[in-house]
Motif scaffolding. Sequence first.
Motif, PDB file in Angstrom:
ATOM      1  N   TYR A 136      19.666 -35.187  32.680  1.00 52.02           N
ATOM      2  CA  TYR A 136      20.648 -34.701  33.658  1.00 52.02           C
ATOM      3  C   TYR A 136      22.081 -34.892  33.166  1.00 52.02           C
ATOM      4  N   LEU A 161      23.040 -29.455  39.436  1.00 52.29           N
ATOM      5  CA  LEU A 161      23.711 -28.826  38.294  1.00 52.29           C
ATOM      6  C   LEU A 161      24.360 -27.514  38.669  1.00 52.29           C
ATOM      7  N   MET A 188      23.600 -20.651  34.081  1.00 53.48           N
ATOM      8  CA  MET A 188      22.978 -21.894  33.622  1.00 53.48           C
ATOM      9  C   MET A 188      22.703 -22.822  34.810  1.00 53.48           C
ATOM     10  N   SER A 205      25.436 -25.503  24.094  1.00 57.00           N
ATOM     11  CA  SER A 205      24.532 -24.466  24.615  1.00 57.00           C
ATOM     12  C   SER A 205      23.101 -24.765  24.192  1.00 57.00           C
ATOM     13  N   SER A 232      18.955 -24.152  36.000  1.00 56.38           N
ATOM     14  CA  SER A 232      18.605 -25.561  36.147  1.00 56.38           C
ATOM     15  C   SER A 232      17.901 -25.821  37.478  1.00 56.38           C
ATOM     16  N   ASN A 289      16.971 -28.877  26.789  1.00 63.35           N
ATOM     17  CA  ASN A 289      16.686 -29.683  27.979  1.00 63.35           C
ATOM     18  C   ASN A 289      15.899 -28.897  29.024  1.00 63.35           C
ATOM     19  N   TRP A 290      16.179 -27.588  29.163  1.00 63.10           N
ATOM     20  CA  TRP A 290      15.359 -26.789  30.079  1.00 63.10           C
ATOM     21  C   TRP A 290      13.914 -26.763  29.596  1.00 63.10           C
ATOM     22  N   MET A 330      23.139 -32.587  30.534  1.00 66.32           N
ATOM     23  CA  MET A 330      23.344 -31.240  31.051  1.00 66.32           C
ATOM     24  C   MET A 330      24.753 -31.106  31.635  1.00 66.32           C
ATOM     25  N   LYS A 349      21.467 -27.436  26.215  1.00 61.71           N
ATOM     26  CA  LYS A 349      20.949 -26.975  27.499  1.00 61.71           C
ATOM     27  C   LYS A 349      19.602 -26.300  27.332  1.00 61.71           C
ATOM     28  N   ALA A 408      27.274 -31.120  28.781  1.00 61.19           N
ATOM     29  CA  ALA A 408      27.204 -29.853  28.039  1.00 61.19           C
ATOM     30  C   ALA A 408      27.958 -28.753  28.789  1.00 61.19           C
ATOM     31  N   LEU A 409      27.805 -28.718  30.126  1.00 60.25           N
ATOM     32  CA  LEU A 409      28.534 -27.708  30.910  1.00 60.25           C
ATOM     33  C   LEU A 409      30.043 -27.851  30.704  1.00 60.25           C
ATOM     34  N   ALA A 414      27.967 -26.554  37.568  1.00 61.07           N
ATOM     35  CA  ALA A 414      28.238 -25.284  36.895  1.00 61.07           C
ATOM     36  C   ALA A 414      29.376 -24.556  37.603  1.00 61.07           C
TER      37      ALA A 414
END
Lengths: 92, 555
Positions: free
Chosen positions: B294, B208, B276, B340, B280, B346-347, B297, B343, B300-301, B212
């Motif tokens: 995954y 990720l 971010m 956002s 990750s 998910n974290w 994520m 994310k 989302a980015l 990113a």
Amino acid sequence: MDERRREIWIRPLLTWAALCVLLAATCALAYVPMGRANLAVSLAIAAAKAGLVGVVFMRLFENNPLNRLAAAAGPIWIFVMFLLLFSDYATR
Amino acid sequence: MSDVAHPAAPDHPATPGSAVPPDYLHDGHTLRSWLFTTDHKRIAILFALSITLFFFIGAIAISVVRLELVTPAGDLVSDDTYNKMFTLHGIVMVWFFLIPSIPATFGNFLLPLMIGAKDLAFPRINVLSWYLYVAGALLTVVTIIAGGVDTGWTFYVPYSTMFSNTAVLTAAMGVFVNGFSSVLTGVNFIATTHVLRAPGMTWFRLPLFVWAMYATSLVMVLATPVLAMTLLLIVVERWFDLPVFDASRGGDPLLFQHLFWFYSHPAVYIMVLPAMGVASELIACFARRRLFGYSFMVYALVAIAVIGFFVWGHHMFVSGQSPYANVVFSFLSFMVAVPSAIKVFNWTATLYRGSIGFDAPMLYAFGFLGLFTIGGLTGLFLATVPIDIHVTDTYFVVAHFHYIMVGGTVSAFFGALHFWWPKITGRLYPETLARIAAVLMFFGFNLTFFPQFVMGYLGMPRRYHVYPPEFQIYHVLSTSGAALLGVAYVMPLFYLIWSFRWGARAGANPWRAKGLEWQAPSPPPRDNFLTPPVVGEPYDYHPPEGPTAAEEQVA
Ligand SMILES: [Cu+2]
């Protein structure tokens, strides 16, 4: 060899000449009173210049779809910028 | 730093007959070998040294501001000096620290390693990017020598074009030149990710952090030209008296704000998307878990990078922008909160059933997670037009964006610094000191900025050096927090330099982490890998359906 010379010299030089002509047109037309049409003409010339660069130097017609998408991102983003700008200017 | 102190890396002992290449730190010792390098790792170090210098310049400027604000009266510096100090702090911290912070250092160092490449796609453009940064930075130094600039980092017209008699031109040109550094880095990262991935490294196996960097690069390439153009228009208006933004001669001052924020809101994502990515990597590694969701994520980015372009008008709710546009930009700003939030959830879900190690990088990652969440949620307050009207230009806004940029990005920067320090230097840092610094940074940060939410809501405006006495208690708390924060920033400077010389040697993979960068020696040689890296699934910390590390410990 002729093909190579065409690629390396003739095509770019002709395009460069065309760009110079368009630049001269921009400068000259700035002194021709056309009222509101002045802006439209200037932007049209600018678009023509960008188009030449995209077609000749960036070879967008022969390129793979991903690269063409990448090149399209520029105009798309400018479109978004204008769209949201006019969400303000058109509704004041 | 002589050769004697650094024998061949112990994890790759030299066998007779096979020459082990020197690591990148020892591949040439002259100044020339650094200044004319094309090695992405050395360029990362060049960037790291220069942004560290500018971080401290920005920090000194804000120290003057915070000290001035200890008392309600303007007794330490004059009002002019105060304006120049907060402007310098903003310009330096945004463009000469935060924007290049993670991409130009860790991105530069790690992107090729993480995808199994020998270098970036355009190594010479990479070093050109650093020289452009230096050129922009020098113009900023010239600005300081010329007496500074007092427009605020936002260069708002008509003040910057018609009224300010400070060094606006050199300041704007410094940022202008530095913008090209961003664009070149962005182009380089995009090309590298497209063409230099190792065999087997498919798009949905990329770490990720790489995604990113990719999303950040898109924003850099698409937004920065607009900033360059806008600053150039200021220069044109000041220098050639071309009335682009002068309302009395047919220009429009609000056009400046539109163009400026078309860049500067996405610029927030240039600062926070890399953070971010770092979070990750750290959270998956120290929870010993596959990253939860995954693919979401990744989406989302990209969604944040794209939607981030549609929300800039939330900086202009009280500017005289049309009420209809306010509604549109308010709605779109709420939209960008959705990816956002995905994310953050998910974290958090990645931590669930994890075997969590509380090493210093993870402490920074936790700090990032909590502070970014507070910053993001207060962003929703500000996206709401009525609340924004109440708190516009107050310390509430200042607190909000510092929670994102300092609580979020700077925490992640220090997390990354500790996590990849063994890879970059081949040495381990002192863990206890690092944990103390991480906790201190978290407390110092909150003590500095939480009172600013309160006083901002109560009406304390930003950018004033004199204020009513009822706000003094909050300013005193804030300044004492800033002192703690200062200690927490300086501590790593000392123990990391110490460990560079005397720290224990790190093997190739001290964290038992799964990214390809850990298959290279620490520090890596010029071409990164001694043997071609083996590419597998990303974040392969436990079998897909099997028990997690925590459950294995119980069994
Ligand atoms: Cu914004």
